[in-house]
Design a protein around this motif. Structure first.
Motif, PDB file in Angstrom:
ATOM      1  N   ARG A  68      81.255  38.516  80.640  1.00 30.91           N
ATOM      2  CA  ARG A  68      82.073  38.455  81.850  1.00 30.91           C
ATOM      3  C   ARG A  68      82.906  39.733  81.911  1.00 30.91           C
ATOM      4  NH1 ARG A  68      83.193  35.447  85.902  1.00 30.91           N
ATOM      5  NH2 ARG A  68      81.939  33.642  85.417  1.00 30.91           N
ATOM      6  N   LEU A  69      82.715  40.511  82.947  1.00 22.84           N
ATOM      7  CA  LEU A  69      83.418  41.794  83.044  1.00 22.84           C
ATOM      8  C   LEU A  69      83.732  42.112  84.500  1.00 22.84           C
ATOM      9  CD1 LEU A  69      83.162  44.889  80.986  1.00 22.84           C
ATOM     10  CD2 LEU A  69      82.529  45.243  83.361  1.00 22.84           C
ATOM     11  N   VAL A  70      84.935  42.589  84.706  1.00 24.21           N
ATOM     12  CA  VAL A  70      85.377  43.007  86.038  1.00 24.21           C
ATOM     13  C   VAL A  70      85.693  44.498  85.938  1.00 24.21           C
ATOM     14  CG1 VAL A  70      87.213  42.742  87.768  1.00 24.21           C
ATOM     15  CG2 VAL A  70      86.284  40.716  86.612  1.00 24.21           C
ATOM     16  N   THR A  71      85.146  45.275  86.823  1.00 29.38           N
ATOM     17  CA  THR A  71      85.492  46.698  86.813  1.00 29.38           C
ATOM     18  C   THR A  71      85.448  47.253  88.236  1.00 29.38           C
ATOM     19  OG1 THR A  71      85.132  48.839  85.708  1.00 29.38           O
ATOM     20  CG2 THR A  71      83.154  47.647  86.373  1.00 29.38           C
ATOM     21  N   GLY A  72      85.844  48.498  88.356  1.00 32.02           N
ATOM     22  CA  GLY A  72      85.769  49.174  89.638  1.00 32.02           C
ATOM     23  C   GLY A  72      85.814  50.670  89.412  1.00 32.02           C
ATOM     24  N   LYS A  73      85.173  51.391  90.304  1.00 30.46           N
ATOM     25  CA  LYS A  73      85.301  52.852  90.221  1.00 30.46           C
ATOM     26  C   LYS A  73      86.745  53.206  90.601  1.00 30.46           C
ATOM     27  CE  LYS A  73      85.200  55.628  94.047  1.00 30.46           C
ATOM     28  NZ  LYS A  73      85.738  56.822  93.449  1.00 30.46           N
ATOM     29  N   VAL A  74      87.310  54.131  89.861  1.00 28.27           N
ATOM     30  CA  VAL A  74      88.674  54.560  90.161  1.00 28.27           C
ATOM     31  C   VAL A  74      88.684  55.300  91.495  1.00 28.27           C
ATOM     32  CG1 VAL A  74      90.375  56.297  89.460  1.00 28.27           C
ATOM     33  CG2 VAL A  74      89.552  54.603  87.804  1.00 28.27           C
ATOM     34  N   MET A  75      89.645  54.935  92.341  1.00 34.97           N
ATOM     35  CA  MET A  75      89.848  55.679  93.585  1.00 34.97           C
ATOM     36  C   MET A  75      90.996  56.650  93.345  1.00 34.97           C
ATOM     37  SD  MET A  75      89.690  52.358  96.093  1.00 34.97           S
ATOM     38  CE  MET A  75      89.360  53.053  97.708  1.00 34.97           C
ATOM     39  N   MET A  76      90.776  57.936  93.569  1.00 34.12           N
ATOM     40  CA  MET A  76      91.904  58.888  93.532  1.00 34.12           C
ATOM     41  C   MET A  76      91.544  60.104  94.365  1.00 34.12           C
ATOM     42  SD  MET A  76      92.280  60.112  89.594  1.00 34.12           S
ATOM     43  CE  MET A  76      90.912  60.503  88.517  1.00 34.12           C
ATOM     44  N   ASP A  77      92.298  60.292  95.434  1.00 34.93           N
ATOM     45  CA  ASP A  77      91.956  61.360  96.378  1.00 34.93           C
ATOM     46  C   ASP A  77      93.004  62.471  96.392  1.00 34.93           C
ATOM     47  OD1 ASP A  77      93.934  59.918  97.664  1.00 34.93           O
ATOM     48  OD2 ASP A  77      92.915  59.844  99.609  1.00 34.93           O
ATOM     49  N   ARG A  78      93.869  62.507  95.367  1.00 32.95           N
ATOM     50  CA  ARG A  78      94.806  63.635  95.286  1.00 32.95           C
ATOM     51  C   ARG A  78      95.382  63.741  93.868  1.00 32.95           C
ATOM     52  NH1 ARG A  78     100.670  61.884  97.796  1.00 32.95           N
ATOM     53  NH2 ARG A  78     100.694  59.768  96.979  1.00 32.95           N
ATOM     54  N   ASN A  79      95.977  64.898  93.617  1.00 31.28           N
ATOM     55  CA  ASN A  79      96.716  65.138  92.365  1.00 31.28           C
ATOM     56  C   ASN A  79      95.898  64.890  91.097  1.00 31.28           C
ATOM     57  OD1 ASN A  79      99.039  65.839  93.801  1.00 31.28           O
ATOM     58  ND2 ASN A  79      99.693  63.700  93.938  1.00 31.28           N
ATOM     59  N   ALA A  80      94.634  65.243  91.152  1.00 34.02           N
ATOM     60  CA  ALA A  80      93.773  65.177  89.975  1.00 34.02           C
ATOM     61  C   ALA A  80      92.809  66.357  90.068  1.00 34.02           C
ATOM     62  CB  ALA A  80      93.024  63.850  89.940  1.00 34.02           C
ATOM     63  N   PRO A  81      92.172  66.747  88.970  1.00 32.47           N
ATOM     64  CA  PRO A  81      91.255  67.894  89.028  1.00 32.47           C
ATOM     65  C   PRO A  81      90.161  67.689  90.078  1.00 32.47           C
ATOM     66  CG  PRO A  81      91.622  67.194  86.753  1.00 32.47           C
ATOM     67  CD  PRO A  81      92.269  66.166  87.626  1.00 32.47           C
TER      68      PRO A  81
ATOM     69  N   ASP B   6      87.082  68.086  90.126  1.00 37.88           N
ATOM     70  CA  ASP B   6      85.831  67.404  89.751  1.00 37.88           C
ATOM     71  C   ASP B   6      86.036  65.896  89.555  1.00 37.88           C
ATOM     72  OD1 ASP B   6      87.388  67.961  87.530  1.00 37.88           O
ATOM     73  OD2 ASP B   6      85.703  68.496  86.232  1.00 37.88           O
ATOM     74  N   LEU B   7      87.247  65.416  89.742  1.00 38.22           N
ATOM     75  CA  LEU B   7      87.490  63.972  89.610  1.00 38.22           C
ATOM     76  C   LEU B   7      87.931  63.305  90.913  1.00 38.22           C
ATOM     77  CD1 LEU B   7      89.255  63.419  86.153  1.00 38.22           C
ATOM     78  CD2 LEU B   7      87.018  62.579  86.876  1.00 38.22           C
ATOM     79  N   VAL B   8      88.471  64.076  91.845  1.00 40.56           N
ATOM     80  CA  VAL B   8      88.967  63.416  93.052  1.00 40.56           C
ATOM     81  C   VAL B   8      87.801  62.966  93.939  1.00 40.56           C
ATOM     82  CG1 VAL B   8      91.279  64.422  93.252  1.00 40.56           C
ATOM     83  CG2 VAL B   8      89.321  65.625  94.240  1.00 40.56           C
ATOM     84  N   ASP B   9      88.002  61.813  94.583  1.00 45.85           N
ATOM     85  CA  ASP B   9      87.076  61.398  95.633  1.00 45.85           C
ATOM     86  C   ASP B   9      87.739  61.724  96.965  1.00 45.85           C
ATOM     87  OD1 ASP B   9      89.022  59.421  95.791  1.00 45.85           O
ATOM     88  OD2 ASP B   9      87.734  57.787  95.108  1.00 45.85           O
ATOM     89  N   SER B  10      87.281  61.143  98.033  1.00 47.82           N
ATOM     90  CA  SER B  10      87.931  61.354  99.329  1.00 47.82           C
ATOM     91  C   SER B  10      88.148  59.980  99.944  1.00 47.82           C
ATOM     92  CB  SER B  10      87.039  62.199 100.245  1.00 47.82           C
ATOM     93  OG  SER B  10      85.897  61.440 100.594  1.00 47.82           O
ATOM     94  N   LEU B  11      88.892  59.965 101.024  1.00 53.97           N
ATOM     95  CA  LEU B  11      89.126  58.692 101.706  1.00 53.97           C
ATOM     96  C   LEU B  11      87.779  58.016 102.006  1.00 53.97           C
ATOM     97  CD1 LEU B  11      91.287  56.871 102.935  1.00 53.97           C
ATOM     98  CD2 LEU B  11      91.116  58.227 105.039  1.00 53.97           C
ATOM     99  N   ALA B  12      86.836  58.836 102.503  1.00 57.41           N
ATOM    100  CA  ALA B  12      85.546  58.263 102.909  1.00 57.41           C
ATOM    101  C   ALA B  12      84.710  57.837 101.697  1.00 57.41           C
ATOM    102  CB  ALA B  12      84.785  59.269 103.753  1.00 57.41           C
ATOM    103  N   THR B  13      84.572  58.732 100.711  1.00 60.37           N
ATOM    104  CA  THR B  13      83.681  58.372  99.585  1.00 60.37           C
ATOM    105  C   THR B  13      84.313  57.295  98.710  1.00 60.37           C
ATOM    106  OG1 THR B  13      84.540  60.147  98.168  1.00 60.37           O
ATOM    107  CG2 THR B  13      82.588  60.652  99.508  1.00 60.37           C
ATOM    108  N   GLY B  14      85.627  57.331  98.563  1.00 60.76           N
ATOM    109  CA  GLY B  14      86.285  56.304  97.757  1.00 60.76           C
ATOM    110  C   GLY B  14      85.980  54.918  98.296  1.00 60.76           C
TER     111      GLY B  14
END
Ligand code: GUN
Ligand code: ZN
Length: 430
Positions: free
Chosen positions: A151-164, A166-174
């Motif tokens: 049993r596992l709950v997870t999610g891709k991290v959403m972060m669209d600012r203040n990170a390198p 190569d790690l930030v997503d965007s409003l749309a892709t997040g």
């Protein structure tokens, strides 16, 4: 129909009151096709005709429901014990570089398989886990957990600012990547999705709103994020938002204050924020080893509990220093001692099993050995640690024994972890 009869000393918490526990010196857990059929004193089974030879007998071991970790970051296993920083610098110097490596899918897949095995070896049968911002990092973790029926709950991290970059997503892709993962995985086998905006420092207000839109559109997913962990973090957020009221408002205004929202840390909340957290039904995740390691502060457990806020407990690896929920309970005790509150060992083990199940809205499926629950359990073997064994020999009561485990013990006490009735981890024979 696969049947198992596990005979050992046994403990569980059948109700939400930790003092109303069931403990048997000689218990049997009957598992029928992956579900608990009955947990009771062994003699009652024998009276009903069960033969001793049908049992897997571990007289010296303690049988407990599978342990639940309410807050853990799977990409951070390799940065446990990173020296010298508090939260914001630790994120920049250690966390983001480690998470950037997960852009490589084969690397992420290997880490996911290893992580699931590590959890099981630590006695953890359910985990609420942060992946990275890469969509495939959640995919590979779901795949690895699915392969073990965990049993596992997870999610891709959403972060669209203040990170390198190569790690930030965007409003749309997040949003699109989260929705893709919800549709693909939520409710499949024992898996669930948590929409995971990392924290208010790395998501724009628009992204927090879009996370809330997802939570509203899929009402049985969870939300997980961080809240009020560190004082410098609070100062930074104040400088980011001209209309800053308090930390909780950033989530509340966005629509993220829901009864299925798991807020990691909740250390520096004002009384007013605690009242609003209680009113909106959100869950506070206490992560003691992380709070000690990063020097974040002391989770005010009695105050949070008194407000009626559901409390979950987690390791928060890799700011947390161990994946062991057993040693995490020991750290919880130490954090409470520093506030002149002595955490009862029965309450501690309740928290890591039934308490977490209840707080996380999973108590209809897991958390104890009531009939019909999914048969996740661990066997603790005190003789795996001679010092623990010697100390436990002096204990007259289960409460004292539990205290020895949480203060002296860790994952090395886990002899066996079973998930849905099947052995998924077994220590080598001595
Ligand atoms: N706040 C934002 N991200 C993190 C993280 O990865 N770990 C901890 N402990 N706090 C955070
Ligand atoms: Zn965390």
């Amino acid at each position: 129909m696969k049947q198992r009869f596990i005979r050992a000393r046994g403990l569980h918490f059948p109700s939400p009151v930790f003092s109303e526990f069931d403990y048997f010196d000689d218990a049997i857990l009957h598992i029928d096709n992956g579900y608990v059929k009955r947990f009771d004193a062994a003699q009652l089974f024998f009276n009903d005709g069960l033969h001793e030879d049908a049992c897997e007998h571990h007289p010296e071991m303690l049988l407990l429901p599978g342990l639940i970790d309410a807050h853990v970051h799977f990409p951070q296993v390799e940065i446990i014990a990173s020296f010298g920083d508090q939260l914001l610098d630790w994120l920049q110097h250690y966390t983001f570089p480690a998470e950037a490596k997960f852009a490589d899918e084969p690397y992420a897949r290997a880490a996911a398989v290893e992580f699931v095995d590590l959890l099981l070896g630590h006695g953890t049968t359910t985990a609420f886990t942060y992946a990275t911002s890469h969509r495939h990092s959640a995919d590979v973790l779901f795949e690895a957990a699915y392969a073990k029926s965990m049993r596992l709950v997870t999610g891709k991290v959403m972060m669209d600012r203040n990170a390198p970059s190569d790690l930030v997503d965007s409003l749309a892709t997040g949003k699109a990547d989260s929705e893709y993962l919800i549709k693909k995985w939520h409710g499949r086998g024992r898996l669930g999705y948590a929409v995971t905006p990392r924290f208010a420092g790395t998501s724009t207000e628009q992204q927090l709103h879009s996370a809330a839109d997802l939570a509203a559109a899929y009402p049985d997913i969870w939300v997980q994020t961080h809240l009020s962990e560190n004082l410098a973090e609070l100062d930074w957020l104040r400088s980011l938002h001209s209309d800053f009221l308090d930390y909780f408002s950033l989530y509340e205004r966005a629509g993220l204050a829901t009864p299925r929202s798991v807020f990691g840390h909740c250390i520096h909340l004002s009384d007013n924020e605690l009242v609003r957290l209680a009113e909106t039904g959100g869950i506070a995740a206490f992560c003691p080893s992380s709070n000690l390691f990063l020097g974040s502060g002391l989770f005010p457990l009695p105050a949070v509990r008194d407000k009626g806020i559901p409390i979950a407990i987690g390791t928060d690896v890799g700011a947390g220093t161990s994946l062991s929920m057993i040693s995490t309970l020991g750290d919880a005790y130490r954090v409470c001692q520093l506030q002149r509150f002595s955490l009862d060992p029965l309450e501690a083990f309740y928290m890591a099993t039934m308490g977490n199940a209840r707080a996380l809205h999973l108590d209809d499926r897991i958390g104890n050995f009531c009939a019909g629950k999914e048969a996740d359990f661990v066997l603790l073997n005190p003789s795996r640690n001679p010092q623990v064994a010697r100390r436990v020999n002096t204990c007259q009561q289960i409460r004292d024994e539990l205290f020895c485990y949480m203060i002296l013990g860790d994952e090395r006490l886990i002899e066996q972890t079973s998930v849905s009735g099947d052995i998924q981890f077994q220590q080598e024979p001595v």
